[in-house]
Write a protein that holds these residues in place. Structure first.
Motif, PDB file in Angstrom:
ATOM      1  N   GLY A   1      69.318  35.732  40.128  1.00 37.22           N
ATOM      2  CA  GLY A   1      69.115  34.365  40.604  1.00 37.22           C
ATOM      3  C   GLY A   1      69.005  33.360  39.478  1.00 37.22           C
ATOM      4  N   LEU A   2      68.565  33.805  38.309  1.00 36.00           N
ATOM      5  CA  LEU A   2      68.402  32.906  37.168  1.00 36.00           C
ATOM      6  C   LEU A   2      69.714  32.630  36.439  1.00 36.00           C
ATOM      7  CD1 LEU A   2      65.177  34.431  35.572  1.00 36.00           C
ATOM      8  CD2 LEU A   2      65.325  32.312  36.891  1.00 36.00           C
TER       9      LEU A   2
ATOM     10  N   LEU B   1      63.352  32.245  26.879  1.00 36.48           N
ATOM     11  CA  LEU B   1      62.006  31.998  26.355  1.00 36.48           C
ATOM     12  C   LEU B   1      61.247  31.024  27.242  1.00 36.48           C
ATOM     13  CD1 LEU B   1      62.646  31.635  22.502  1.00 36.48           C
ATOM     14  CD2 LEU B   1      61.543  33.547  23.677  1.00 36.48           C
ATOM     15  N   VAL B   2      61.923  29.970  27.681  1.00 38.46           N
ATOM     16  CA  VAL B   2      61.295  28.967  28.547  1.00 38.46           C
ATOM     17  C   VAL B   2      60.897  29.594  29.885  1.00 38.46           C
ATOM     18  CG1 VAL B   2      61.720  26.833  29.838  1.00 38.46           C
ATOM     19  CG2 VAL B   2      62.444  27.019  27.445  1.00 38.46           C
ATOM     20  N   ILE B   3      61.778  30.420  30.439  1.00 40.78           N
ATOM     21  CA  ILE B   3      61.493  31.075  31.722  1.00 40.78           C
ATOM     22  C   ILE B   3      60.313  32.029  31.587  1.00 40.78           C
ATOM     23  CG2 ILE B   3      62.388  32.736  33.403  1.00 40.78           C
ATOM     24  CD1 ILE B   3      65.185  31.476  32.873  1.00 40.78           C
ATOM     25  N   GLU B   4      60.321  32.852  30.541  1.00 43.67           N
ATOM     26  CA  GLU B   4      59.249  33.831  30.363  1.00 43.67           C
ATOM     27  C   GLU B   4      57.906  33.158  30.108  1.00 43.67           C
ATOM     28  OE1 GLU B   4      61.123  36.220  27.283  1.00 43.67           O
ATOM     29  OE2 GLU B   4      61.355  37.859  28.720  1.00 43.67           O
TER      30      GLU B   4
ATOM     31  N   VAL C   1      58.005  28.668  21.786  1.00 42.67           N
ATOM     32  CA  VAL C   1      57.285  28.375  23.032  1.00 42.67           C
ATOM     33  C   VAL C   1      56.091  27.452  22.768  1.00 42.67           C
ATOM     34  CG1 VAL C   1      55.856  29.398  24.852  1.00 42.67           C
ATOM     35  CG2 VAL C   1      58.038  30.462  24.218  1.00 42.67           C
ATOM     36  N   THR C   2      55.330  27.754  21.721  1.00 44.01           N
ATOM     37  CA  THR C   2      54.172  26.915  21.392  1.00 44.01           C
ATOM     38  C   THR C   2      54.602  25.479  21.097  1.00 44.01           C
ATOM     39  OG1 THR C   2      52.964  28.814  20.507  1.00 44.01           O
ATOM     40  CG2 THR C   2      52.229  26.627  19.807  1.00 44.01           C
ATOM     41  N   SER C   3      55.705  25.330  20.386  1.00 42.84           N
ATOM     42  CA  SER C   3      56.211  23.996  20.064  1.00 42.84           C
ATOM     43  C   SER C   3      56.595  23.239  21.335  1.00 42.84           C
ATOM     44  CB  SER C   3      57.415  24.101  19.127  1.00 42.84           C
ATOM     45  OG  SER C   3      57.069  24.722  17.912  1.00 42.84           O
ATOM     46  N   ILE C   4      57.244  23.927  22.258  1.00 43.55           N
ATOM     47  CA  ILE C   4      57.644  23.278  23.522  1.00 43.55           C
ATOM     48  C   ILE C   4      56.415  22.913  24.346  1.00 43.55           C
ATOM     49  CG2 ILE C   4      58.916  23.577  25.676  1.00 43.55           C
ATOM     50  CD1 ILE C   4      60.745  25.543  24.136  1.00 43.55           C
ATOM     51  N   GLU C   5      55.444  23.817  24.390  1.00 40.42           N
ATOM     52  CA  GLU C   5      54.219  23.531  25.139  1.00 40.42           C
ATOM     53  C   GLU C   5      53.502  22.302  24.576  1.00 40.42           C
ATOM     54  OE1 GLU C   5      53.094  28.098  26.570  1.00 40.42           O
ATOM     55  OE2 GLU C   5      52.101  27.195  24.830  1.00 40.42           O
TER      56      GLU C   5
ATOM     57  N   ASN D   1      54.014  34.684  35.299  1.00 37.72           N
ATOM     58  CA  ASN D   1      55.254  35.115  35.939  1.00 37.72           C
ATOM     59  C   ASN D   1      55.124  36.582  36.316  1.00 37.72           C
ATOM     60  OD1 ASN D   1      57.877  35.833  36.675  1.00 37.72           O
ATOM     61  ND2 ASN D   1      58.777  34.366  35.227  1.00 37.72           N
ATOM     62  N   SER D   2      54.614  36.845  37.505  1.00 39.68           N
ATOM     63  CA  SER D   2      54.305  38.219  37.908  1.00 39.68           C
ATOM     64  C   SER D   2      55.558  39.054  38.103  1.00 39.68           C
ATOM     65  CB  SER D   2      53.481  38.213  39.194  1.00 39.68           C
ATOM     66  OG  SER D   2      54.178  37.552  40.235  1.00 39.68           O
ATOM     67  N   ILE D   3      56.660  38.426  38.504  1.00 40.23           N
ATOM     68  CA  ILE D   3      57.868  39.208  38.778  1.00 40.23           C
ATOM     69  C   ILE D   3      58.423  39.785  37.481  1.00 40.23           C
ATOM     70  CG2 ILE D   3      60.271  39.055  39.543  1.00 40.23           C
ATOM     71  CD1 ILE D   3      59.429  37.075  41.637  1.00 40.23           C
ATOM     72  N   LEU D   4      58.561  38.936  36.453  1.00 36.43           N
ATOM     73  CA  LEU D   4      59.156  39.427  35.213  1.00 36.43           C
ATOM     74  C   LEU D   4      58.233  40.393  34.489  1.00 36.43           C
ATOM     75  CD1 LEU D   4      60.898  36.268  33.744  1.00 36.43           C
ATOM     76  CD2 LEU D   4      61.985  38.318  34.617  1.00 36.43           C
ATOM     77  N   ARG D   5      56.952  40.110  34.492  1.00 39.64           N
ATOM     78  CA  ARG D   5      56.033  40.937  33.705  1.00 39.64           C
ATOM     79  C   ARG D   5      55.696  42.254  34.408  1.00 39.64           C
ATOM     80  NH1 ARG D   5      52.091  36.178  31.223  1.00 39.64           N
ATOM     81  NH2 ARG D   5      53.759  35.158  30.049  1.00 39.64           N
TER      82      ARG D   5
END
Length: 291
Positions: free
Chosen positions: A172-173, A189-192, A271-275, A285-289
């Protein structure tokens, strides 16, 4: 080129001794082998010296090229090239001890000319690869028109067994708008990190200006760019990129640019920079993890 080599070339570069014997003598095969026109890759299997490595390995074991190796065959984008070719054998088939080195899998798979079909290739990659690498293959296959998204979703829905939820989710992604494997890896990375609202290939345009951003959050006017080593390439490309950057900035956009090394080897920093730039709070994200 000898008669045997020409025959092998017409057969895709690899054939069994039995196949060759139907059209020529055993002596001709042995002469071509002694002269270096062909090589033995397994007991009773011969190939041209220039035959594709993955296809040669598959036929040396009586299997088909699959997974990332099949993705490479079909021209899909891959992030990491496999150390050994991936080959799938029919269930119950025993590997040939004399076959070429490869990573073996066992399954009933649809194939075209001894390579898994584009759809099966994408599903195999989604099943076995980390998200970034899986998206790189799936996005590229969609972008190339080798499969369509509905076809991928329907095939994923028919899958049963381990990791079914993850396969459905990653299918789906997949998004044909991603223009490079590095963009797919950045989006992974953004999705995770569960940072929502980012969209691939957002266009910023008015009467005087037009540009597309690799991955952007329109509401925040925050853009993310995946810059490969060849990004500038020339002085003129550098000038165009500088003007593009200024054009986006004066229109209220902030752009974060990340290199291949950033995205592939320092994902947490990305990720930290984007946050920090977005102020977005990550969710779970329970599905991926859980997959």
């Amino acid at each position: 080129m000898s008669e045997v080599a020409e025959m092998l070339n017409r057969r895709g570069g690899v054939a069994t001794f039995g196949d060759l014997r139907t059209v020529m003598s055993g002596r001709a095969v042995r002469t071509a082998l002694a002269g270096g026109d062909i090589r033995r890759v397994a007991r009773g299997v011969y190939a041209l010296p220039t035959s594709p490595v993955a296809l040669t390995a598959a036929r040396s074991h009586g299997g088909v090229v699959s997974h990332v190796s099949a993705a490479q065959h079909w021209g899909f984008g891959v992030i990491d090239r496999p150390a050994l070719p991936h080959v799938t054998l029919r269930p119950g088939r025993v590997r040939r001890l004399t076959g070429l080195p490869c990573t073996l899998h066992w399954a009933e798979v649809p194939a075209i000319d001894d390579v898994t079909t584009p759809l099966r290739t994408v599903l195999d990659c989604i099943r076995t690869l980390p998200l970034a690498e899986a998206l790189a293959v799936a996005d590229s296959a969609l972008r190339a028109g080798a499969i369509d998204h509905d076809e991928l979703l329907q095939a994923a829905a028919r899958i049963r067994g381990p990791h079914r939820r993850r396969i459905l989710h990653v299918a789906g992604l997949a998004d044909l708008r991603a223009e490079s494997v590095l963009e797919s890896a950045l989006r992974a990375l953004v999705i995770e990190a569960c940072l929502e609202g980012f969209v691939p290939q957002v266009r910023v345009q008015d009467a005087e200006f037009s540009a597309r951003i690799d991955l952007a959050h329109p509401g925040l006017r925050l853009g993310l760019e995946a810059d490969g080593f060849e990004h500038h390439g020339s002085r003129q490309a550098l000038i165009r990129d500088c003007r593009r950057q200024v054009g986006l900035t004066v229109r209220g956009w902030r752009i974060l640019r990340f290199s291949w090394e950033d995205i592939r080897y320092d994902g947490q920093w990305v990720v930290t920079s984007i946050e920090r730039a977005s102020g977005l709070a990550p969710l779970t994200n329970s599905i991926l993890r859980a997959a």
